[in-house]
Design a protein around this motif. Structure first.
Motif, PDB file in Angstrom:
ATOM      1  N   ASP A 136      -0.566  43.419 -37.121  1.00  0.00           N
ATOM      2  CA  ASP A 136      -0.206  45.133 -37.893  1.00  0.00           C
ATOM      3  C   ASP A 136       0.146  45.894 -36.721  1.00  0.00           C
ATOM      4  OD1 ASP A 136       0.660  47.078 -39.383  1.00  0.00           O
ATOM      5  OD2 ASP A 136      -0.430  47.971 -39.940  1.00  0.00           O
ATOM      6  N   GLY A 137       0.633  44.667 -35.923  1.00  0.00           N
ATOM      7  CA  GLY A 137       1.092  45.711 -34.459  1.00  0.00           C
ATOM      8  C   GLY A 137      -0.139  46.089 -32.820  1.00  0.00           C
ATOM      9  N   GLU A 138       0.225  46.993 -32.510  1.00  0.00           N
ATOM     10  CA  GLU A 138      -0.788  47.354 -31.420  1.00  0.00           C
ATOM     11  C   GLU A 138      -2.138  48.264 -32.286  1.00  0.00           C
ATOM     12  OE1 GLU A 138       1.935  49.602 -29.345  1.00  0.00           O
ATOM     13  OE2 GLU A 138       2.656  47.962 -27.566  1.00  0.00           O
ATOM     14  N   LEU A 139      -3.362  47.968 -31.698  1.00  0.00           N
ATOM     15  CA  LEU A 139      -4.408  48.368 -32.312  1.00  0.00           C
ATOM     16  C   LEU A 139      -5.626  49.108 -31.117  1.00  0.00           C
ATOM     17  CD1 LEU A 139      -4.777  45.596 -34.298  1.00  0.00           C
ATOM     18  CD2 LEU A 139      -5.086  46.982 -35.246  1.00  0.00           C
ATOM     19  N   VAL A 140      -6.045  49.954 -30.998  1.00  0.00           N
ATOM     20  CA  VAL A 140      -6.963  50.555 -30.425  1.00  0.00           C
ATOM     21  C   VAL A 140      -8.480  50.947 -30.951  1.00  0.00           C
ATOM     22  CG1 VAL A 140      -5.497  51.614 -28.845  1.00  0.00           C
ATOM     23  CG2 VAL A 140      -6.397  53.251 -30.574  1.00  0.00           C
ATOM     24  N   GLY A 141      -9.290  50.641 -30.348  1.00  0.00           N
ATOM     25  CA  GLY A 141     -11.052  50.683 -30.919  1.00  0.00           C
ATOM     26  C   GLY A 141     -11.937  51.490 -30.010  1.00  0.00           C
ATOM     27  N   GLY A 171     -18.473  55.769 -25.966  1.00  0.00           N
ATOM     28  CA  GLY A 171     -17.493  54.896 -27.062  1.00  0.00           C
ATOM     29  C   GLY A 171     -16.199  55.015 -26.212  1.00  0.00           C
ATOM     30  N   ARG A 172     -16.105  53.701 -25.664  1.00  0.00           N
ATOM     31  CA  ARG A 172     -15.108  53.466 -24.418  1.00  0.00           C
ATOM     32  C   ARG A 172     -13.757  52.929 -25.557  1.00  0.00           C
ATOM     33  NH1 ARG A 172     -19.136  51.908 -22.301  1.00  0.00           N
ATOM     34  NH2 ARG A 172     -18.597  50.476 -21.660  1.00  0.00           N
ATOM     35  N   ALA A 173     -12.954  53.178 -25.501  1.00  0.00           N
ATOM     36  CA  ALA A 173     -11.554  52.409 -26.103  1.00  0.00           C
ATOM     37  C   ALA A 173     -11.474  51.180 -25.569  1.00  0.00           C
ATOM     38  CB  ALA A 173     -10.397  53.862 -26.772  1.00  0.00           C
ATOM     39  N   ALA A 174     -10.767  50.032 -26.432  1.00  0.00           N
ATOM     40  CA  ALA A 174      -9.410  49.548 -25.809  1.00  0.00           C
ATOM     41  C   ALA A 174      -8.409  49.119 -26.650  1.00  0.00           C
ATOM     42  CB  ALA A 174     -10.414  47.998 -26.234  1.00  0.00           C
ATOM     43  N   ARG A 175      -7.644  50.258 -25.564  1.00  0.00           N
ATOM     44  CA  ARG A 175      -5.874  50.390 -25.477  1.00  0.00           C
ATOM     45  C   ARG A 175      -5.790  49.079 -25.132  1.00  0.00           C
ATOM     46  NH1 ARG A 175      -1.332  51.311 -23.425  1.00  0.00           N
ATOM     47  NH2 ARG A 175      -1.548  51.669 -22.384  1.00  0.00           N
ATOM     48  N   LEU A 176      -4.466  47.959 -26.424  1.00  0.00           N
ATOM     49  CA  LEU A 176      -3.919  46.973 -26.077  1.00  0.00           C
ATOM     50  C   LEU A 176      -2.511  47.087 -26.419  1.00  0.00           C
ATOM     51  CD1 LEU A 176      -4.361  44.849 -28.635  1.00  0.00           C
ATOM     52  CD2 LEU A 176      -5.697  46.377 -28.605  1.00  0.00           C
ATOM     53  N   SER A 177      -1.614  46.087 -26.196  1.00  0.00           N
ATOM     54  CA  SER A 177      -0.142  46.156 -25.917  1.00  0.00           C
ATOM     55  C   SER A 177      -0.333  44.520 -26.933  1.00  0.00           C
ATOM     56  CB  SER A 177       0.754  46.293 -25.355  1.00  0.00           C
ATOM     57  OG  SER A 177       1.890  45.553 -25.020  1.00  0.00           O
ATOM     58  N   VAL A 178      -0.742  44.281 -27.852  1.00  0.00           N
ATOM     59  CA  VAL A 178      -0.103  43.128 -28.939  1.00  0.00           C
ATOM     60  C   VAL A 178       0.906  43.312 -29.361  1.00  0.00           C
ATOM     61  CG1 VAL A 178      -2.517  42.977 -28.071  1.00  0.00           C
ATOM     62  CG2 VAL A 178      -2.001  43.829 -30.691  1.00  0.00           C
ATOM     63  N   GLY A 223       2.700  57.986 -39.890  1.00  0.00           N
ATOM     64  CA  GLY A 223       3.399  57.987 -38.637  1.00  0.00           C
ATOM     65  C   GLY A 223       2.708  58.564 -37.222  1.00  0.00           C
ATOM     66  N   THR A 224       1.323  58.808 -37.154  1.00  0.00           N
ATOM     67  CA  THR A 224       0.626  59.696 -36.627  1.00  0.00           C
ATOM     68  C   THR A 224       0.358  58.890 -35.340  1.00  0.00           C
ATOM     69  OG1 THR A 224      -0.815  61.260 -37.550  1.00  0.00           O
ATOM     70  CG2 THR A 224      -1.453  61.194 -35.491  1.00  0.00           C
ATOM     71  N   HIS A 225       1.148  58.736 -34.296  1.00  0.00           N
ATOM     72  CA  HIS A 225       0.681  57.475 -33.307  1.00  0.00           C
ATOM     73  C   HIS A 225      -0.429  57.912 -32.294  1.00  0.00           C
ATOM     74  CE1 HIS A 225       3.106  54.534 -30.790  1.00  0.00           C
ATOM     75  NE2 HIS A 225       2.536  54.959 -29.747  1.00  0.00           N
ATOM     76  N   ILE A 226      -1.456  57.366 -32.264  1.00  0.00           N
ATOM     77  CA  ILE A 226      -2.757  57.630 -31.002  1.00  0.00           C
ATOM     78  C   ILE A 226      -2.646  55.906 -30.471  1.00  0.00           C
ATOM     79  CG2 ILE A 226      -4.987  57.760 -31.558  1.00  0.00           C
ATOM     80  CD1 ILE A 226      -5.637  58.115 -33.853  1.00  0.00           C
ATOM     81  N   THR A 227      -2.555  56.553 -29.243  1.00  0.00           N
ATOM     82  CA  THR A 227      -2.334  54.754 -27.861  1.00  0.00           C
ATOM     83  C   THR A 227      -3.446  55.236 -27.646  1.00  0.00           C
ATOM     84  OG1 THR A 227      -1.562  57.119 -26.416  1.00  0.00           O
ATOM     85  CG2 THR A 227      -0.403  55.567 -27.708  1.00  0.00           C
ATOM     86  N   ASP A 228      -4.816  55.882 -27.673  1.00  0.00           N
ATOM     87  CA  ASP A 228      -5.580  56.259 -27.195  1.00  0.00           C
ATOM     88  C   ASP A 228      -7.156  56.548 -28.078  1.00  0.00           C
ATOM     89  OD1 ASP A 228      -7.978  54.625 -25.352  1.00  0.00           O
ATOM     90  OD2 ASP A 228      -6.447  54.743 -23.646  1.00  0.00           O
ATOM     91  N   LEU A 229      -8.351  56.177 -27.935  1.00  0.00           N
ATOM     92  CA  LEU A 229      -9.108  57.463 -28.470  1.00  0.00           C
ATOM     93  C   LEU A 229     -10.348  56.508 -27.619  1.00  0.00           C
ATOM     94  CD1 LEU A 229     -10.575  56.172 -32.099  1.00  0.00           C
ATOM     95  CD2 LEU A 229      -8.614  54.610 -30.973  1.00  0.00           C
ATOM     96  N   SER A 230     -11.361  57.863 -27.976  1.00  0.00           N
ATOM     97  CA  SER A 230     -12.982  57.389 -27.745  1.00  0.00           C
ATOM     98  C   SER A 230     -13.904  58.651 -28.193  1.00  0.00           C
ATOM     99  CB  SER A 230     -12.982  57.822 -25.800  1.00  0.00           C
ATOM    100  OG  SER A 230     -12.681  59.461 -25.742  1.00  0.00           O
ATOM    101  N   PHE A 290       0.354  58.199 -17.772  1.00  0.00           N
ATOM    102  CA  PHE A 290       1.019  57.308 -18.575  1.00  0.00           C
ATOM    103  C   PHE A 290      -0.910  56.990 -20.066  1.00  0.00           C
ATOM    104  CE2 PHE A 290       0.633  53.001 -18.797  1.00  0.00           C
ATOM    105  CZ  PHE A 290       1.793  52.431 -19.669  1.00  0.00           C
ATOM    106  N   ASP A 291      -1.881  57.677 -19.032  1.00  0.00           N
ATOM    107  CA  ASP A 291      -2.491  56.857 -19.600  1.00  0.00           C
ATOM    108  C   ASP A 291      -3.924  57.959 -19.367  1.00  0.00           C
ATOM    109  OD1 ASP A 291      -4.878  56.038 -21.241  1.00  0.00           O
ATOM    110  OD2 ASP A 291      -4.594  53.903 -20.734  1.00  0.00           O
ATOM    111  N   ALA A 292      -5.171  58.051 -20.433  1.00  0.00           N
ATOM    112  CA  ALA A 292      -5.739  59.636 -19.979  1.00  0.00           C
ATOM    113  C   ALA A 292      -7.231  58.915 -20.885  1.00  0.00           C
ATOM    114  CB  ALA A 292      -5.578  60.280 -20.060  1.00  0.00           C
TER     115      ALA A 292
END
Length: 362
Positions: free
Chosen positions: A179-184, A7-14, A220-227, A269-271
């Motif tokens: 709504d800013g940056e999203l990850v899925g 369930g590979r996450a897509a992280r982006l800067s948008v 305020g929970t700042h999640i930058t990636d998930l899988s 920086f990312d994991a």
């Protein structure tokens, strides 16, 4: 970006729509392409303020098997903001964008994925299941309007089937971005979509077939990636340079107390966690490392010439052997078994390679 093969996450800067100062009459060939005017619609309710959905009954579906070396990459870009005249303070219209299917070896465009009815444009969010055939893509319902996801499945030649909109509570949209940056992230069986907004916090998990899901509020929970974890029930979350896990079967309504810290990675920086849940692949900017979650020394898998600036997300293929990330308007692929790297340019069209990097996954 965003993602492990379970369930590979897509992280982006948008953080903003790609800004391209395009005159409406400046198209090539002497023909004028009419830009689509901004749609007007009410913004959706922010995730953090929504009433939690009931906990789904989680059935165990067989995980989709990786096909071996990935054949396809799906890349998605954001709509282009048009300023007429170029000195205008606000965009006068937007040109929608469509996600594309790329050859994973050469980067050649194989097919274009048409958005489903009600979706104005793609956005820079892509998540993939382990089979390299099942994808979830981000989209907008109109400039400044709501954000949504849609699913598509590729055949063995990379031809996309009919795109279908995912019915789920979605983040609100700002004037220039959803709504800013999203990850899925898409689960190992391709059934459950997990997504979060880095702007508002909170997390949603929804079954894309039954549309049953659950929302965790996360102010305020700042999640930058998930899988997704191997069991298809737990999630790995990357927040504040700390790897955490969440049991999605728990009846929690608040995200922060439900998270369990697993490892601190202050220089990462990312994991992204490997398919067997035993190690984490870490991007430090100059190299990619494998670090066991049971402890032990880090193993350097590849040394990179690029730095972390402009990184669009680190993802793994279904087998966990190949890593993919975007930087600027280039897609980079790394064979983690040999350390060999390759890259190719992302088709930019009128964007001319400017703005935030597109989302990409395989």
């Amino acid at each position: 970006m965003t993602s492990n093969p379970h369930g590979r996450a897509a992280r982006l800067s948008v953080s903003s729509v790609i800004v391209a100062a395009l005159a409406l009459t400046g198209c090539s060939g002497g023909h004028t392409k009419r830009a689509v005017p901004p749609a007007r619609s009410e913004a959706a309710t922010p995730v953090a303020t929504q009433r939690p959905l009931p906990i789904p009954r989680l059935s165990v579906y067989p995980a989709l098997r990786p096909p071996g070396t990935p054949k396809f990459i799906v890349a998605a870009t954001a709509p282009v903001a048009v300023f007429d005249p170029p000195s205008a303070k606000d965009a006068t219209s937007y040109i929608p964008a469509h996600a594309v299917v790329l050859d994973a070896e050469t980067g050649r465009v194989l097919h274009t994925i048409t958005t489903p009815p009600g979706v104005f444009s793609s956005w820079s969010v892509v998540a993939a299941a382990p089979d390299d055939r099942t994808f979830v893509i981000g989209g907008t319902t109109g400039p400044g309007a709501g954000f949504t996801f849609y699913t598509v499945r590729l055949d063995d030649q990379g031809r996309p089937g009919t795109a279908r909109k995912v019915l789920a509570p979605m983040p609100a949209a700002g004037p220039h971005s959803p709504d800013g940056e999203l990850v899925g992230a898409l689960s190992p069986d391709g059934r459950r979509l997990a997504f979060t907004s880095m702007a508002t916090g909170g997390l949603v998990v929804v079954d894309i077939v039954t549309h049953v899901g659950h929302t965790w509020a996360g102010h305020g929970t700042h999640i930058t990636d998930l899988s997704w974890a191997k069991d298809g029930r737990s999630l790995w979350l990357w927040t504040g340079q700390t790897l955490k896990t969440l049991d999605t079967t728990r009846p929690d309504t608040e995200l922060a107390p439900a998270l369990r810290p697993v490892a601190n990675l202050p220089d990462a920086f990312d994991a992204v966690v490997t398919p067997d849940d035993r190690a984490v692949i870490v991007f430090t900017g100059s190299r990619i490392e494998r670090r066991s979650l049971d402890g032990g020394p880090a193993q350097t898998l590849a040394r990179l010439r690029s730095a972390a600036d402009g990184l669009g997300g680190l993802t793994l293929d279904g087998s966990g052997r190949f890593a993919l990330y975007t930087q600027g308007w280039r897609i980079h692929r790394v064979d983690l078994a040999t350390g060999r790297t390759a890259s190719f340019a992302v088709p930019a069209g009128k964007r001319q390679g400017k703005g935030d990097a597109p989302g990409a996954a395989w």
